[in-house]
Each structure stands twice: as structure tokens, then as C-alpha cells.
Scaffold this motif. Structure first.
Motif, short mmCIF file in Angstrom:
data_model
loop_
_atom_site.label_atom_id
_atom_site.label_comp_id
_atom_site.label_asym_id
_atom_site.label_seq_id
_atom_site.Cartn_x
_atom_site.Cartn_y
_atom_site.Cartn_z
N TYR A 103 -10.33 -7.75 3.55
CA TYR A 103 -9.28 -7.81 4.58
C TYR A 103 -9.21 -6.49 5.34
O TYR A 103 -9.10 -6.46 6.58
N ASP A 161 9.14 -3.20 3.54
CA ASP A 161 8.32 -4.13 4.33
C ASP A 161 7.74 -5.30 3.53
O ASP A 161 6.53 -5.34 3.26
N HIS A 207 0.87 -1.18 0.00
CA HIS A 207 0.00 0.00 0.00
C HIS A 207 0.90 1.22 0.00
O HIS A 207 2.14 1.08 0.10
N LEU A 208 0.30 2.42 -0.13
CA LEU A 208 1.13 3.62 -0.26
C LEU A 208 2.06 3.83 0.93
O LEU A 208 3.16 4.37 0.78
N ARG A 244 -8.77 0.53 13.75
CA ARG A 244 -9.18 1.94 13.63
C ARG A 244 -10.65 1.98 13.23
O ARG A 244 -10.99 2.33 12.09
O1 LIG Z 1 1.80 -1.41 7.30
P1 LIG Z 1 1.32 -2.72 7.82
O2 LIG Z 1 2.09 -3.90 7.29
O3 LIG Z 1 1.21 -2.76 9.32
O4 LIG Z 1 -0.15 -2.88 7.16
C1 LIG Z 1 -1.36 -2.84 7.90
O5 LIG Z 1 -1.65 -1.49 8.26
C2 LIG Z 1 -1.98 -0.59 7.17
C3 LIG Z 1 -2.32 0.77 7.78
O6 LIG Z 1 -1.22 1.31 8.40
C4 LIG Z 1 -3.15 -1.13 6.37
O7 LIG Z 1 -3.35 -0.26 5.23
C5 LIG Z 1 -4.63 0.32 5.04
O8 LIG Z 1 -4.57 1.68 5.42
C6 LIG Z 1 -3.68 2.48 4.61
C7 LIG Z 1 -3.79 3.90 5.12
O9 LIG Z 1 -3.35 3.98 6.45
C8 LIG Z 1 -4.09 2.43 3.13
O10 LIG Z 1 -3.17 3.15 2.34
C9 LIG Z 1 -4.10 0.97 2.68
O11 LIG Z 1 -4.54 0.92 1.32
C10 LIG Z 1 -5.02 0.17 3.57
O12 LIG Z 1 -4.95 -1.22 3.21
C11 LIG Z 1 -2.81 -2.50 5.85
O13 LIG Z 1 -3.94 -3.01 5.14
C12 LIG Z 1 -2.49 -3.42 7.04
O14 LIG Z 1 -2.10 -4.71 6.59
#
Ligand SMILES: O=P(O)(O)O[C@H]1O[C@H](CO)[C@@H](O[C@H]2O[C@H](CO)[C@@H](O)[C@H](O)[C@H]2O)[C@H](O)[C@H]1O
Ligand SMILES: Nc1ncnc2c1ncn2[C@@H]1O[C@H](COP(=O)(O)OP(=O)(O)O)[C@@H](O)[C@H]1O
Length: 441
Positions: free
Chosen positions: A415, A321, A306-307, A424
Motif C-alpha cells: 500500500y 485519526d 503509523h507514528l 512523494r
Molecule cells: O496520515 P494519513 O491518514 O494521511 O496517512 C497517509 O499518509 C501517511 C504519511 O503522512 C502514510 O504514512 C507513511 O509515511 C509515514 C511517514 O511520513 C510512515 O510513518 C508510515 O509508516 C507510512 O505508512 C500513510 O501510509 C498514508 O495512509
């Protein structure tokens, strides 16, 4: 004492579940280098009440004879010693403890160092991201040590994927400098600190705010247009996927079984987020279309792209990651998967960014809200298209790819509903609306 520390840690995956600490094990000790503490590499076993589920967490402890006021927020409790008992702190928060860890690279067995970088072993350490799945400590401007919190015996894909991409000279990742491995547990990863990095998620939000600030302009007309960056991200991902295809085993998977897993995941998600039920039939129809595709190519992928896993540096985008989805068991995260899972992750992120900004703005009249949602959709569409087009090397997406991608996007949004409900809840409407849109008509 350890249980209450875990319960409040962001990186603890068992939040919301009843659990007991069923064991602790010392994996090693780093002798104190006064005034530094003694560091205990501690492994904590957690069992979930009423189930057979067990997890291992890494909680390195910095032991001090006297209480340390500056570390009050990281106090785990008193730790038994030959004398009175020491004050035990989460070592990731303690500079002195982290300095000891850094100096162990290349010195102590298990602290593996790769050739090619003159590591600054005296750089001061500071925790720079404790609010994620793991804890990352920055050493000066030289390196970052990511301490894995939930650990599973065997290969950690973050390390092995970074290693392969580093050794292949990929320009799209931070270089791997080393890792910590004790017995069959990979505990930490040391890599290049990307000094000039800006988080892709933050850049995307800034772009959306720029669009919302200009009521009469389209996404391509505002100064903060993100499409050029989305294009470069598509190119970066295509290159990383190609490298991973040539460095790790590839295979084919029956689309039917992949679709069945997606349906199972939907069923489980609906128990956590009942609002998903009204979209379940439509989502299953998307998965059924995919089930008819025969066999699909699979390979090593990122798994949770993701971004927020992308960093823009002066030398272009870097992807970070490679651990995969934190909630999945390791064995599953190591399996080859479809590259469309990563593409879907980015696609969802292009949807999240404008809606996250829209959600954060104060409620206003219905016309403004409507206008904002139209513009959010426009931002998402523009950047998704730019990204996809670059990923496909300016070619169009074929019909089969489209079906696959749609299924992976729906699966990801499902998911996310569970992720948001657990972590959240106020953000749950974002992926829920995503599922609704994706499965409508
Ligand atoms: O970064 P992680 O490996 O901990 O991933 C988890 O947390 C992400 C959020 O921090 C989560 O991402 C979701 O929220 C993002 C915005 O905060 C958004 O850009 C992503 O598209 C969205 O999926 C991720 O899914 C989760 O695994
Ligand atoms: N090599 C790096 N240089 C600079 N910042 C980094 C580097 N790697 C990761 N980061 C930053 O640290 C944050 C956490 O890293 P990440 O690998 O995603 O950890 P986690 O597994 O805890 O989610 C990322 O969002 C990114 O902003």
C-alpha cells in the motif's frame, strides 16, 4: 475555478487523475456576523474522466464583497451573488469564518455538542494542519475542529470510534466534544486540543538522529533511545483494541478471502509501481501462508496506524485519526478488520523512521552507507520488538500470529509503495526496500 483549486489542494484525493467538477450543492449557510463573511457549506462532486468514479468533497466557502489580501492563497474564485459576485475563499483558512462555525455548536441543528466539556465558543481559530487528508482548525488552546474533505454519506468512523472511546473514558484518545452532521453527511469533528502533544513521528526521527550522531553506540546506549516510548505505544494500542472489541461488533473472517484481497491489492499496486513485480511471487507466498489459517478474528480497528497518528502528551500517548486508509471506500473502512493491521502499520513505521533519516543525509562513501543501513535496521528491530512485546502484554507472539502479522506488514508496505508513488515519489525506495526485505528468503 473549483477544479483548479482542488487540483492543487493536498487533501484532494484525485491528484494525477483527469477529473471534472460535475456538480456543487449548498448544504447550508451561516449568516455573516460582520466583519465576518457569509459562510457557505459547499459540497463539490468530482467525476473521473472515462470512468464511473465519483467523489464528494467539502469546500466551505467564506464569501466577501471585497478581495481579502490575507487570504489570497486560499482564493477559490468569484461566486455568483445577487449583486456583483463575491470573492470566495476556502473558509478553513479564514479565522472569522471558523469563529462562526465554532459558535454554531449547540446552537444550529446539525452542530452536535456532547456533554462534559465547557466549550470555549469565543476561542480564536487558526488552521494548523492543512497539509493532510483533511483540514484541522485549532481554537485557542481548547479544541480542534477537523473538517473532513472527502465525504461519503453515512457513518464517519473517526467520529464514531472517538465517541465510543471518549464515552468509555479511554486515556489514549483526545476527547470528542461534538461533530457537524448535515443530512446523512458527517462534515466535521470537534475534539479536545492536546496542548502538550509532540508528534510520534517527529520524536522517532529525533531518536534516530541521535543514534546516527553517535557512531560508536548502539540504539539502547544513546540518550534518545525510543524503546520506552515504543513499549508505551504497544500498551496503548492493546488497550484501545480491547475497548473497541467490547464496544463494536466482532466477527471472524475467512483467512483465505483476506489473503485473496491482499493479492488483488498487490496486482493493482504492481500496475502503479512496476518495480513490485520482482517481489510479487514471494509476497504471494506470504499471503498463501496466511490463507491456510482458517478463520481470523476481526473487530473495529484504527485502519491506518503509523507514528504520525500518535501524539505524546504529558499524560501519555494518544492515538488520532480513526478514519482508516484514505484511499479505501467508506463501506470497506467500516468493516471489522484484523487488529494485526494496526500492529503492522506501526511495525512499518518503525522501519520508515530510520530509513527516512538515512535518505535525508548526503551521500557518502559506501562503508558509511553500509554502517548506516545496519544501524537503521537495529533501531527498527529494537523498537518493533519493544512495541510488540508490550502489545502482547510481555508474552511472545504465537506461530499463527506471526504468519498473520507478516502478511499484514507486507500488505501495508505494498500500500505504501502506491501511496509514495502518488504523493512523494522520492520516498518510494523506503517501502520498496521494505517489500524486498520482508519477502526475501
Ligand atoms: O496520515 P494519513 O491518514 O494521511 O496517512 C497517509 O499518509 C501517511 C504519511 O503522512 C502514510 O504514512 C507513511 O509515511 C509515514 C511517514 O511520513 C510512515 O510513518 C508510515 O509508516 C507510512 O505508512 C500513510 O501510509 C498514508 O495512509
Ligand atoms: N486533538 C489533537 N490535538 C492536537 N493535535 C492534534 C489533535 N488531533 C490531531 N492532531 C494533529 O493534527 C495532525 C492531523 O490530524 P489527523 O487527525 O491525522 O488529520 P488527517 O485526517 O488530516 O490526517 C496530526 O498529525 C496531529 O499532529
Amino acid at each position: 475555478m473549483i477544479a483548479s483549486f482542488l487540483a492543487q489542494a493536498r487533501w484532494f484525493g484525485g491528484k494525477g487523475r483527469a477529473f471534472t467538477v460535475t456538480g456543487t450543492r449548498e448544504l447550508g449557510r451561516l449568516e455573516p456576523a460582520p466583519p465576518g463573511p457569509e459562510v457557505v457549506l459547499l459540497l463539490v462532486e468530482v467525476s473521473y474522466d472515462g470512468t464511473a468514479d465519483r467523489e464528494l468533497y467539502q469546500l466551505p466557502l467564506a464569501l466577501y464583497d471585497e478581495p481579502q489580501e490575507r487570504l489570497e492563497h486560499a482564493l477559490v474564485g468569484r461566486w455568483p451573488t445577487a449583486e456583483d459576485g463575491a470573492f470566495a475563499y476556502d473558509a478553513a483558512h479564514d479565522r472569522a469564518a471558523m469563529a462562526q462555525l465554532l459558535r454554531s455548536f449547540g446552537e444550529r441543528p446539525g452542530f452536535v455538542r456532547l456533554p462534559g466539556h465547557d466549550l470555549d465558543l469565543d476561542a480564536p481559530g487558526s488552521l494548523f494542519s492543512g497539509e493532510q487528508s483533511n483540514s484541522s482548525v485549532l481554537f485557542g488552546e481548547d479544541s480542534v475542529l477537523k473538517l473532513f474533505r472527502k465525504v461519503t454519506p453515512g457513518e464517519n468512523p473517526d467520529i464514531t470510534t472517538h465517541r465510543v472511546l471518549t464515552e468509555a473514558g479511554s486515556p489514549y484518545v483526545a476527547q470528542l466534544y461534538g461533530w457537524i452532521e448535515v443530512e446523512d453527511l458527517q462534515l466535521g469533528m470537534l475534539q479536545q486540543f492536546l496542548r502538550t502533544a509532540s508528534d510520534g513521528w517527529d520524536l522517532a526521527l529525533a531518536s534516530v538522529r541521535d543514534l546516527f550522531a553517535e557512531a560508536d553506540l548502539h540504539a539502547e546506549e544513546v540518550g534518545g533511545d525510543f524503546a520506552g516510548e515504543a513499549t508505551r505505544l504497544g500498551t496503548a494500542l492493546a488497550d484501545v483494541h480491547a475497548q473497541l472489541r467490547s464496544s463494536f461488533p466482532t466477527a471472524v473472517a475467512p483467512a483465505e478471502s483476506v489473503a485473496a484481497l491482499m493479492s488483488e491489492r498487490l496486482d493493482a499496486a504492481t500496475l502503479v509501481v512496476p518495480e513490485l513485480a520482482e517481489h510479487a511471487d514471494a509476497a504471494r507466498a506470504v499471503f498463501a501462508a496466511m490463507a491456510g489459517l482458517g478463520e481470523i478474528p476481526v473487530q473495529r480497528v484504527h485502519g491506518d496506524l503509523h507514528l504520525g497518528q500518535t501524539l505524546r502528551t504529558v499524560n501519555g500517548w494518544k492515538i488520532v485519526d480513526f478514519e482508516g486508509e484514505p484511499a479505501k471506500p467508506l463501506a470497506e473502512r467500516l468493516l471489522p478488520d484484523s487488529p494485526w493491521r494496526d500492529v503492522a502499520g506501526m511495525t512499518r513505521s518503525f522501519d520508515y523512521a530510520p530509513h527516512a533519516v538515512a535518505e535525508s543525509l548526503p551521500d557518502v562513501d559506501p562503508d558509511v552507507l553500509h554502517q548506516r543501513s545496519v544501524r537503521a535496521a537495529e533501531w527498527a528491530r529494537r523498537n518493533r520488538r519493544a512495541f510488540l512485546s508490550a502489545y502482547c502484554d510481555d508474552g511472545a507472539l504465537g506461530a499463527t500470529d506471526r504468519v498473520l502479522l507478516t502478511a499484514y506488514v507486507v500488505d501495508k508496505a505494498v500500500y505504501e509503495c502506491v501511496y509514495e508513488a502518488r504523493n512523494r515519489p522520492t520516498w518510494l525506495p523506503i517501502p520498496l526496500a521494505g517489500v524486498a526485505r520482508l519477502t526475501a528468503g
